[in-house]
Design a protein around this motif. Sequence first.
Motif, short mmCIF file in Angstrom:
data_model
loop_
_atom_site.label_atom_id
_atom_site.label_comp_id
_atom_site.label_asym_id
_atom_site.label_seq_id
_atom_site.Cartn_x
_atom_site.Cartn_y
_atom_site.Cartn_z
N THR A 18 0.80 -1.23 0.00
CA THR A 18 0.00 0.00 0.00
C THR A 18 0.83 1.27 0.00
OG1 THR A 18 -0.14 0.17 2.42
CG2 THR A 18 -1.75 -1.24 1.32
N GLY A 19 2.12 1.18 0.35
CA GLY A 19 2.93 2.37 0.47
C GLY A 19 2.87 3.01 1.83
N PHE A 20 2.15 2.40 2.77
CA PHE A 20 2.01 2.94 4.12
C PHE A 20 2.25 1.82 5.13
CE2 PHE A 20 -0.77 5.54 1.44
CZ PHE A 20 -0.28 6.81 1.72
N PRO A 21 2.74 2.17 6.33
CA PRO A 21 2.90 1.14 7.37
C PRO A 21 1.55 0.56 7.77
CG PRO A 21 4.11 3.16 7.91
CD PRO A 21 3.24 3.48 6.74
N ALA A 22 1.56 -0.64 8.30
CA ALA A 22 0.33 -1.28 8.74
C ALA A 22 -0.28 -0.52 9.92
CB ALA A 22 0.59 -2.73 9.14
N GLY A 54 -9.54 -9.24 -11.66
CA GLY A 54 -8.30 -8.71 -11.10
C GLY A 54 -8.36 -7.23 -10.75
N LEU A 55 -9.48 -6.56 -11.02
CA LEU A 55 -9.58 -5.13 -10.73
C LEU A 55 -9.48 -4.85 -9.24
CD1 LEU A 55 -12.41 -4.07 -13.21
CD2 LEU A 55 -9.94 -3.76 -13.47
N PHE A 56 -10.02 -5.74 -8.43
CA PHE A 56 -9.99 -5.52 -6.98
C PHE A 56 -8.55 -5.51 -6.47
CE2 PHE A 56 -10.76 -7.55 -2.61
CZ PHE A 56 -10.86 -6.31 -2.00
N GLU A 57 -7.78 -6.49 -6.88
CA GLU A 57 -6.38 -6.52 -6.44
C GLU A 57 -5.60 -5.35 -7.01
OE1 GLU A 57 -2.54 -9.56 -6.49
OE2 GLU A 57 -4.57 -10.32 -6.82
N LEU A 58 -5.91 -4.94 -8.25
CA LEU A 58 -5.24 -3.78 -8.84
C LEU A 58 -5.52 -2.52 -8.02
CD1 LEU A 58 -3.60 -2.77 -11.33
CD2 LEU A 58 -5.80 -2.22 -12.38
N ALA A 59 -6.76 -2.38 -7.53
CA ALA A 59 -7.11 -1.21 -6.72
C ALA A 59 -6.40 -1.24 -5.37
CB ALA A 59 -8.62 -1.16 -6.51
N LEU A 60 -6.10 -2.43 -4.86
CA LEU A 60 -5.40 -2.53 -3.58
C LEU A 60 -3.91 -2.26 -3.71
CD1 LEU A 60 -7.12 -5.73 -2.12
CD2 LEU A 60 -7.51 -3.37 -1.39
N ARG A 61 -3.34 -2.65 -4.85
CA ARG A 61 -1.90 -2.57 -5.02
C ARG A 61 -1.42 -1.25 -5.61
NH1 ARG A 61 1.35 -6.88 -4.46
NH2 ARG A 61 0.45 -8.93 -4.13
N THR A 62 -2.22 -0.59 -6.43
CA THR A 62 -1.76 0.60 -7.14
C THR A 62 -2.57 1.83 -6.74
OG1 THR A 62 -3.23 0.30 -9.04
CG2 THR A 62 -1.12 -0.85 -9.09
N HIS A 63 -1.91 2.95 -6.75
CA HIS A 63 -2.59 4.20 -6.43
C HIS A 63 -3.58 4.58 -7.52
CE1 HIS A 63 -3.38 8.05 -4.72
NE2 HIS A 63 -2.78 8.73 -5.68
N THR A 64 -3.20 4.34 -8.78
CA THR A 64 -4.12 4.63 -9.88
C THR A 64 -5.40 3.83 -9.76
OG1 THR A 64 -2.22 5.07 -11.31
CG2 THR A 64 -4.34 4.72 -12.38
N GLY A 65 -5.26 2.53 -9.46
CA GLY A 65 -6.44 1.70 -9.28
C GLY A 65 -7.30 2.16 -8.12
#
Length: 697
Positions: A382-386, A539-550
């Motif tokens: 996510t780019g952020f700490p848990a 795969g859109l759900f995982e894309l939204a979780l992994r990328t800022h654009t998603g």
Amino acid sequence: MTAVPRADRSAPRLTLALWVVVAVTVVGLVATVLSARFTGASAALPGGLADAGPVVRWALPVVRVVHDVAASLTVGALLLAASVIPGATSRASAAPDEPRRAVALEVAAGSGFVWALAGAVGLVLTFADAAGMPLSNPVFGSSLLASVWSIEVLRVDLISVVAAVVVASGAALARTRSVTVGLTAVALFGVLVLGLTGHAGGSADHETAVNALGAHLLSASVWVGGLLALIVLHRVLGDALPVVVRRFSAIALWCYATLGVSGVMAASTRLGGWSDLGTAYGLLVVVKVVAFVLLGVAGWWHRSHAVAEIERAEAAAAVGRGARTHRGPVPLSAATRRPFLRLAVVETLVMGLAFGVATALARSQPPVPETTPDPSPALAVTGFPAPPAPTSLSWLTEWRVEWLFLATGLLAIGLYLGAVIRLHRRGDSWPVTRTINWVIGWLVFIWATNGMLGIYGRVAFSWHMTLHMVEAMVVPIFLVLGAPVTLALRALRRRHDGTLGPRELVLGLVHSRLFSVLGNPIFAGAFFFMSLLVFYWTGLFELALRTHTGHLLMTAHFVLAGYLFAWVLVGIDPGPKRWSPALRLIVLFATIGFHAFFGVSMMSGTTVLAPDVFTYLDLPWVPDPLADQRLGGSIAWAIGEFPSLVLALLVAVQWYRSDRADAVRRDRKVDREGDLELDAYNERLGRMASRDERAPR
């Protein structure tokens, strides 16, 4: 004398302007080369790492400058043709009947193909640079084809190239203003997508850097491209030049403000402090700041002196030549154009310098590292700490500012309140309840995206589903009840100079064929439900979780799909013909049933959605991702019922008010004309009674 063909007549007019475009590109190239040498961005990689060679290292920034100038000119020419150049605003207006727009579209088509070509070459060079593989490598072509869609930066470059091809081809064939508006939107998307990728800037604040870069690219392309297009078209515009310059000046002011704010935000993620301004990277940032200040001074002079001087000269020329007796643009004298042209050329050269420095900065190592060694799973995804385990106080205490969503909400509230104030100043009223609904809707949006739901929704399915329900089913109801379209049509001024302003765009959209399809309740309900299935079971759900654009696209989709569904049910803004309340209730209940099916399927699921994300995160307070997913299904079912009940009550209230209004109108008609239906009915009963009396017993 033989008539000169149109192409031959227009070619000399564009010679000086094309030289200016070439000069801007050359200045950008020189600035790129010098800046890259200064920061060491053109040097070979240290430590014996794989290197693609000096040709790739030097060619890549050079191609990027050509790409940026061509993309900006394309955006600027389309923007002028779509909204700023005066002419007929109806959809039936054809470009050949308006030579100013026709030439602008020709410029957009030419620069668009250059943009596409430079983008394609840049894609190849980017792969070579990233892979450390020279272009002469025998397996270069096959490796590129195998990686072009799997590597994010290449995928984004490819999307931008496709957008450029569509824009260039469409500009060559465009015949209506509405098509030109659509092409402008595609061109802006082709530029924006280049910024909303990757983890730019410091890894702990990459979303701020990415948002800032996207806003920076958009504002710069509109500003630089619009000014370049004005220079290219200044002769063709003729007596429309004062109007075009004045309208574009207002757009440039917004771009300047956006450019400044986004630039500060981007620099803050790459510079650790004031001392970093003494580094090679920091000194180039200082050069950009100086260029930005000079451009601000030039823009101020444009607005306060050059535009006024052009308008005065045009007014004097109009008086001298009297009323126009022919169609087509009337050429302005060189003395009339000179103040604008002189300043615009200097301004674009400074912009070329800024373009070149920015290109070199993009390839230079900033003082703040862009990667974090050995990141935690949450930071890597996510780019952020848990976040810590949620508590009851977390609903109020957990905040993480997402600048794009915060700015969007505050800007929407500010523009709405400004429109309401404008109505009151001219003596018109606006319902307070609508204003309250609008403000509440955006405040809830800001809280959801910047507060607890936005934080925990990135790492746990149950919290993500709560965020989804708020964005798609709670926020839109408040926004729809705010009636923003009605307010905009009442507050925005109608333009009488043939340009296309915000009011004309809003009015054209709500009465367009596209909106007649989107505003169909069956389509809106089906789109609302089907988007759930497509998003979560692909795969859109995982894309939204992994990328800022998603993540950005997911949020925008949730809010817009929910807004459209709420609007077709309880909206009061103008648009396609409204269905009867009974039919709207049927659509609502059917959608509720499908939504309940979605929740139940989540509750009974046996496999984890996006397992590579949730199992990899391995949060101690989410020991069982499947159980958390089932909890999310129950949340979707439970939370979704309350907004649906609110929508049903609102439809029922509108039904009651509609029937009451019909009754009042009917009573007034009876008072004015008499109850003709009742009189006819009584007369018919009387005739039947008379026949019965005369009938033999």
